[in-house]
Design an enzyme around this catalytic site. Structure first.
Site, short mmCIF file in Angstrom:
data_model
loop_
_atom_site.label_atom_id
_atom_site.label_comp_id
_atom_site.label_asym_id
_atom_site.label_seq_id
_atom_site.Cartn_x
_atom_site.Cartn_y
_atom_site.Cartn_z
N GLU A 1 -12.26 -3.73 5.90
CA GLU A 1 -12.14 -4.46 4.63
C GLU A 1 -12.65 -5.90 4.77
OE1 GLU A 1 -8.91 -6.71 3.58
OE2 GLU A 1 -7.47 -5.81 4.97
N LYS B 1 1.84 -6.03 4.67
CA LYS B 1 1.88 -7.49 4.70
C LYS B 1 3.31 -7.96 4.88
CE LYS B 1 -0.48 -8.60 0.80
NZ LYS B 1 -1.32 -9.29 -0.18
#
Ligand code: PSU
Ligand code: MN
Length: 311
Positions: free
Chosen positions: A31, A163
């Site tokens: 990514e 996250k």
């Protein structure tokens, strides 16, 4: 096998990635939001190069995916990687944002969701990142598009959990609802990004790339289309104790809410504050786990493609 359903005019594939796709050689998709929005400069560029190198070292082709001046790029040149990493104005691109970035000729960092959508469309099977997006807070319905995209994209996604600033138990519940198995790579617990323990059990523990590939094949042989989330803790020596990091996250969230920082500005603010409060320790952990995940993804890709050839 490529199942390309995108119009060729919308994207550019590097010659290395084109060659790997054509010859069914192993590829790891990467990514780029982590470069445009997740890490400070110049560490972002060094990390991008490091991840690509780690994948090369395993004899695998890296495919960093991003949007440059309104074009989707699959595999970036040295110059393109540098240019993207230096961008101060780039859109964070999940599937919702893709046409917007193309329409406006923008630079864009593709999120986990944006990247795996594109990678899967081109026939790739393995992807590496740091942490996936997840459920921020059920009250605000801030739920990452990573989760819905993972539910419909048959790829192996290597990460260190979600996250750190998310609601991890709620994220794990969502993964169950969405039919995404959470694999612990040599761990019994879902890693909590900076720390190896979250107190939340994984769905299955696996020990080797070969086991991961076989497990994924069994999952997809059932006709299921969801991703396999392979969670690997940050490397030993780079972890931060759970209680310590939880306290700091609470502190930083409070600061953010006092300053009225919300939406897409929240993650960059939190990551920067955590790094400041720990004298750069969170940043070092973040970089170490990203590299570690790139290595494991490359090993998985290699195993997957050597199995394909034998079959
Ligand atoms: N985890 C991090 N840093 C990041 C991201 C995840 O530690 O920058 C990025 C990834 O690209 C992920 C995205 O896909 O954030 C999720 O954002 P959101 O929650 O807005 O969907
Ligand atoms: Mn969000």
């Amino acid at each position: 096998m490529t199942k390309n359903i995108m119009k060729p005019s919308t994207y550019v594939i590097s010659s290395a990635v084109k060659n790997a796709l054509k010859n069914s050689l192993p590829i790891v998709a990467l990514e780029s939001t982590v470069l445009t929005h997740g890490l400070p400069r110049p560490q972002n560029h060094a990390l991008a190069r490091g991840m690509e190198q780690a994948i090369h070292d395993e004899g695998v082709t890296p495919a960093t995916i991003a949007i440059l001046e309104g074009k989707i790029h699959i595999g970036l040149s040295e110059e393109e990687l540098e240019r993207l990493s230096a961008q101060t104005v780039a859109r964070k691109v999940s599937p919702r944002d893709m046409a917007i970035a193309l329409h406006k000729n923008e630079y864009g960092g593709t999120t986990v969701a944006g990247t795996i959508y594109l990678a899967n469309t081109l026939g790739m099977k393995v992807f590496a990142t740091g942490g996936i997006g997840g459920v921020h807070s059920l009250a605000t319905m801030d739920i990452s598009a990573d989760l819905s995209t993972l539910s419909e994209t048959p790829m192996i996604v290597v990460c260190a959990g979600a996250k750190a600033i998310l609601d991890l138990p709620a994220t794990v519940e969502y993964l169950e609802t969405a039919g995404i198995p959470v694999v612990g790579y040599r761990t019994n617990q879902v890693p909590a990004f900076y720390s190896p323990d979250s107190g939340l059990p994984v769905d299955i523990r696996l020990e080797t790339p070969n086991e991961v590939v076989n497990f994924a094949k069994t999952h997809w042989s059932l006709g299921l289309k969801s991703a396999i989330l392979v969670c690997q803790p940050a490397p030993r020596g780079n972890t931060i104790p759970r209680t310590e990091i939880e306290n700091l996250i609470r502190k930083a969230s409070l600061e953010a809410s006092k300053k009225g920082i919300i939406g897409s500005a929240l993650t960059p603010f939190m990551l920067q504050r955590l790094s400041e409060m720990t004298g750069g320790e969170t940043l070092r952990t973040n970089l170490a786990l990203l590299l570690n995940n790139a290595c494991l993804a490359a090993q998985i890709a290699k195993t997957m493609y050597s199995n394909v050839k034998k079959a």
